[in-house]
Enzyme design. Structure first.
Site, PDB file in Angstrom:
ATOM      1  CG  HIS A 192      60.912   4.018 108.406  1.00  0.00           C
ATOM      2  ND1 HIS A 192      60.907   4.188 107.049  1.00  0.00           N
ATOM      3  CD2 HIS A 192      59.894   4.793 108.879  1.00  0.00           C
ATOM      4  CE1 HIS A 192      59.959   5.043 106.712  1.00  0.00           C
ATOM      5  NE2 HIS A 192      59.332   5.420 107.791  1.00  0.00           N
ATOM      6  CG  HIS A 200      64.820   2.656 116.947  1.00  0.00           C
ATOM      7  ND1 HIS A 200      64.627   3.766 117.774  1.00  0.00           N
ATOM      8  CD2 HIS A 200      65.830   2.985 116.099  1.00  0.00           C
ATOM      9  CE1 HIS A 200      65.460   4.721 117.414  1.00  0.00           C
ATOM     10  NE2 HIS A 200      66.213   4.275 116.410  1.00  0.00           N
ATOM     11  CG  HIS A 246      69.291   2.401 112.877  1.00  0.00           C
ATOM     12  ND1 HIS A 246      68.497   3.135 112.008  1.00  0.00           N
ATOM     13  CD2 HIS A 246      69.083   2.931 114.120  1.00  0.00           C
ATOM     14  CE1 HIS A 246      67.868   4.083 112.692  1.00  0.00           C
ATOM     15  NE2 HIS A 246      68.192   3.970 113.968  1.00  0.00           N
ATOM     16  CD  GLU A 248      71.175   5.150 112.048  1.00  0.00           C
ATOM     17  OE1 GLU A 248      70.736   5.745 113.051  1.00  0.00           O
ATOM     18  OE2 GLU A 248      70.677   5.295 110.920  1.00  0.00           O
ATOM     19  CG  HIS A 281      69.726   4.422 117.929  1.00  0.00           C
ATOM     20  ND1 HIS A 281      69.512   4.828 116.619  1.00  0.00           N
ATOM     21  CD2 HIS A 281      71.068   4.348 118.082  1.00  0.00           C
ATOM     22  CE1 HIS A 281      70.689   4.996 116.021  1.00  0.00           C
ATOM     23  NE2 HIS A 281      71.645   4.725 116.891  1.00  0.00           N
ATOM     24  CB  THR A 294      69.908   8.716 112.484  1.00  0.00           C
ATOM     25  OG1 THR A 294      69.050   7.629 112.901  1.00  0.00           O
ATOM     26  CG2 THR A 294      70.929   9.012 113.567  1.00  0.00           C
TER      27      THR A 294
END
Ligand SMILES: NS(=O)(=O)c1cc(F)cc(F)c1
Ligand SMILES: [Zn+2]
Length: 267
Positions: free
Chosen positions: A65, A93, A95, A105, A118, A199
């Site tokens: 992911h 990590h 996004h 996000e 994050h 999330t």
């Protein structure tokens, strides 16, 4: 069950089927409506303080992911601001989106950023480890950093350099050159804070979110490197209908803040 992901077939709008908490009332991310934020003198009186040990950044893994840097929690701590007790760093990590006009996000007054970093912490004053903490409303704290396109980010470049060795899901490698999480935080420490969730599935409603107001820069090339990760294992065929299984987008769209309070600290 088909593994959750970010495509039409297994993406955010399907998660509640297998992870009912994803349909809860304390979900993340949210749109930060800056007009709703209340400034809180109690936050101002207890400055957010952190200590990280760069040598404790151990491995980087392709989770399928995205990329994730796992950290040895010992020696780290996050205190102050909205937090009671001490939180320890577990992992960090990112996004991102398929192009840099989206990918964060959280959004701010409806504006998306190119990506979002994050830093995940767990409440070591009350719980034994991150896994246990994730099951309690005060278990986790995530520091969120909005990333916008600009100069190359030297600290994040240490992550980018490792991406070719974790191109497929499940691959991991040692982080040899220490990455200092503190160097990835913005200069000004103003932030918004609210009670939310992971999330990603299982979307536990156990996160105190602290989102810094000031974005940090990252280059287009660095964002392109993130999108070169694959969501399937080496040797397997690509399960997701993403263009040849590239992880080009891994952000969850925003959920309603509902009746939750949104507080801010600093201008
Ligand atoms: N995206 S997030 O920061 O809410 C998050 C937190 C966590 F503990 C594990 C994850 F896989 C993702
Ligand atoms: Zn995240």
């Amino acid at each position: 069950a088909a593994e959750w992901g970010y495509t039409k077939r297994n993406g955010p709008f399907t998660w509640a089927k297998n992870y009912p908490t994803a349909a809860g009332i304390r979900q993340s991310p949210v749109d930060i409506d800056t007009a709703l934020a209340t400034s809180d003198s109690s936050l101002e009186s207890k400055p957010l303080r952190w200590k990280y040990v760069p040598q404790n950044t151990r491995t980087i893994v392709n989770s399928g992911h995205g990329w994730r840097v796992d950290v040895d929690s010992e020696g780290s701590e996050l205190v102050g601001g909205p937090l009671e007790g001490t939180y320890k760093l577990q992992q960090f990590h990112c996004h991102w989106g398929s192009s840099s006009d989206k990918g964060s996000e959280h959004t701010v007054d409806g504006q998306s950023y190119a990506a979002e970093l994050h830093l995940v912490h767990w409440n070591s004053s009350k719980y034994a480890d991150c896994g246990e903490a994730a099951d309690y409303p005060d278990g986790l704290t995530v520091l969120g950093v909005l990333l916008k396109v600009g100069a190359k980010n030297p600290e994040l470049q240490k992550v980018i350099d490792l991406i070719p060795s974790i191109s497929h899901r499940g691959e991991k490698t040692e982080v040899k050159e220490a990455i200092d999480p503190a160097k990835m935080l913005p200069k000004t420490l103003s932030y918004w804070t609210y009670l939310g969730s992971l999330t990603v599935p299982p979307c536990n409603e156990s996160v105190t979110w602290i989102l810094f107001k000031e974005p940090v820069e990252v280059s287009e090339e660095q964002l392109a490197a993130f999108r070169s990760l694959r969501c399937y294992k080496r040797g397997e065929e690509c399960p997701c209908d993403e263009v040849d299984g590239l992880l080009i987008s891994n952000y969850r769209p925003t959920l309603p803040l509902g009746t939750r309070e949104l507080r801010e600290c600093g201008s």
